[in-house]
Design a protein around this motif. Sequence first.
Motif, short mmCIF file in Angstrom:
data_model
loop_
_atom_site.label_atom_id
_atom_site.label_comp_id
_atom_site.label_asym_id
_atom_site.label_seq_id
_atom_site.Cartn_x
_atom_site.Cartn_y
_atom_site.Cartn_z
N ASP A 97 -12.33 -14.76 39.99
CA ASP A 97 -13.08 -15.43 39.08
C ASP A 97 -13.19 -14.70 37.76
OD1 ASP A 97 -14.31 -17.76 37.74
OD2 ASP A 97 -16.13 -17.42 38.39
N THR A 98 -12.84 -15.36 36.58
CA THR A 98 -12.94 -14.66 35.21
C THR A 98 -13.54 -15.33 34.41
OG1 THR A 98 -11.00 -15.69 34.55
CG2 THR A 98 -10.52 -13.78 35.75
N ALA A 99 -14.12 -14.78 33.21
CA ALA A 99 -14.75 -15.32 32.13
C ALA A 99 -13.89 -16.57 31.67
CB ALA A 99 -15.09 -14.52 31.09
N ASP A 100 -12.69 -16.37 31.57
CA ASP A 100 -11.61 -17.48 30.93
C ASP A 100 -11.72 -18.75 31.88
OD1 ASP A 100 -10.75 -15.96 28.74
OD2 ASP A 100 -8.91 -15.18 29.91
N ILE A 101 -11.76 -18.52 33.24
CA ILE A 101 -11.73 -19.62 34.02
C ILE A 101 -12.89 -20.36 34.02
CG2 ILE A 101 -11.84 -20.45 36.58
CD1 ILE A 101 -9.94 -17.65 37.27
N PHE A 102 -14.18 -19.42 33.96
CA PHE A 102 -15.50 -20.26 33.63
C PHE A 102 -15.44 -20.93 32.25
CE2 PHE A 102 -20.31 -18.82 33.71
CZ PHE A 102 -20.55 -20.06 33.95
N VAL A 103 -14.83 -20.47 31.33
CA VAL A 103 -14.79 -21.04 29.89
C VAL A 103 -14.12 -22.37 30.23
CG1 VAL A 103 -13.81 -21.06 27.61
CG2 VAL A 103 -14.97 -19.14 28.55
N ALA A 104 -12.93 -22.39 30.77
CA ALA A 104 -12.05 -23.70 31.10
C ALA A 104 -13.00 -24.74 31.82
CB ALA A 104 -10.79 -23.36 31.85
N ASP A 105 -13.62 -24.32 32.83
CA ASP A 105 -14.40 -25.12 33.54
C ASP A 105 -15.59 -25.91 32.78
OD1 ASP A 105 -12.87 -24.60 35.74
OD2 ASP A 105 -14.35 -23.37 36.71
N THR A 106 -16.27 -25.10 31.83
CA THR A 106 -17.28 -25.44 31.11
C THR A 106 -16.97 -26.47 30.12
OG1 THR A 106 -18.49 -23.22 31.45
CG2 THR A 106 -19.07 -24.66 29.41
N ARG A 133 -19.73 -22.41 45.36
CA ARG A 133 -19.28 -23.19 44.34
C ARG A 133 -19.89 -24.54 44.24
NH1 ARG A 133 -13.00 -25.77 44.89
NH2 ARG A 133 -13.24 -26.96 43.17
N LEU A 134 -20.38 -24.67 43.09
CA LEU A 134 -21.07 -25.94 43.06
C LEU A 134 -20.28 -26.79 42.15
CD1 LEU A 134 -24.77 -24.59 42.74
CD2 LEU A 134 -23.53 -25.56 44.69
N GLY A 135 -20.93 -28.06 41.96
CA GLY A 135 -20.36 -29.04 41.03
C GLY A 135 -19.72 -28.62 39.76
N GLY A 136 -18.37 -29.10 39.35
CA GLY A 136 -17.89 -28.58 38.16
C GLY A 136 -17.18 -27.36 37.82
N HIS A 137 -17.35 -26.51 38.99
CA HIS A 137 -17.04 -24.89 39.16
C HIS A 137 -15.52 -25.04 39.78
CE1 HIS A 137 -20.14 -23.30 36.90
NE2 HIS A 137 -21.03 -24.03 38.15
N SER A 138 -14.50 -24.51 39.36
CA SER A 138 -13.31 -24.24 40.23
C SER A 138 -13.38 -23.06 41.12
CB SER A 138 -12.08 -24.19 39.48
OG SER A 138 -12.14 -23.01 38.63
N GLN A 139 -14.31 -22.08 40.94
CA GLN A 139 -14.63 -21.10 41.72
C GLN A 139 -15.97 -20.86 42.20
OE1 GLN A 139 -12.14 -18.61 42.52
NE2 GLN A 139 -10.58 -20.04 41.40
N PRO A 140 -16.05 -20.14 43.27
CA PRO A 140 -17.77 -19.97 43.62
C PRO A 140 -18.17 -18.82 42.56
CG PRO A 140 -16.24 -19.55 45.53
CD PRO A 140 -15.22 -19.52 44.36
N ARG A 141 -19.32 -19.12 41.92
CA ARG A 141 -19.82 -18.17 40.94
C ARG A 141 -21.40 -18.59 40.83
NH1 ARG A 141 -16.94 -21.88 36.92
NH2 ARG A 141 -15.30 -20.48 37.25
N THR A 142 -22.06 -19.66 41.42
CA THR A 142 -23.49 -19.71 41.64
C THR A 142 -24.19 -18.61 42.69
OG1 THR A 142 -23.09 -22.16 41.02
CG2 THR A 142 -25.47 -21.23 41.65
N HIS A 143 -24.89 -17.89 41.74
CA HIS A 143 -25.35 -16.48 42.53
C HIS A 143 -27.02 -16.79 43.04
CE1 HIS A 143 -22.00 -15.01 40.61
NE2 HIS A 143 -22.13 -13.64 41.17
N ARG A 144 -27.35 -16.58 44.12
CA ARG A 144 -28.67 -16.52 44.62
C ARG A 144 -28.77 -15.56 45.72
NH1 ARG A 144 -30.20 -22.26 46.64
NH2 ARG A 144 -32.05 -20.81 47.43
#
Length: 141
Positions: free
Chosen positions: A68-77, A115-126
């Motif tokens: 995962d990268t910030a660029d991928i996160f931006v695109a998903d957002t 990986r939760l809704g709207g995300h293309s990569q696993p990025r929700t941390h808990r």
Amino acid sequence: MAAVFPANQVIVVGGGLAGMSAANTVVENGGRTLLLDKSSFCGGNSTKATSGINGAGTKTQKTKSIPDTADIFVADTLKGGAKKPELAKVLCVNSAADVDWLVDKFDLDLSLVARLGGHSQPRTHRGKERFPGMTITYALI
């Protein structure tokens, strides 16, 4: 005559995760903080979060070989409907450092990544707790 507020003192309004993060950052950098909240206790809506906190390019993701990268996160957002691309970029680019700061400075367990809704990569941390928002926010209090 205008009053001058000392540069090393900050008033933070709101005792949720954002406010507590701001207050702790000021203290880390040698400043003093007065935190105000409308409630009789801190935590705000952040304590009600049940999914976790999103971060792209975190140490935890790297350990788990999550590409995962910030660029991928931006695109998903943006794909999800963000209306202010410049704000989305700030949020996403800073997300790894923000999540890593919570883990490193507050000894939080954010070792589970989903990986939760709207995300293309696993990025929700808990962590393993039932209410990650409460756990994260209370650690900063």
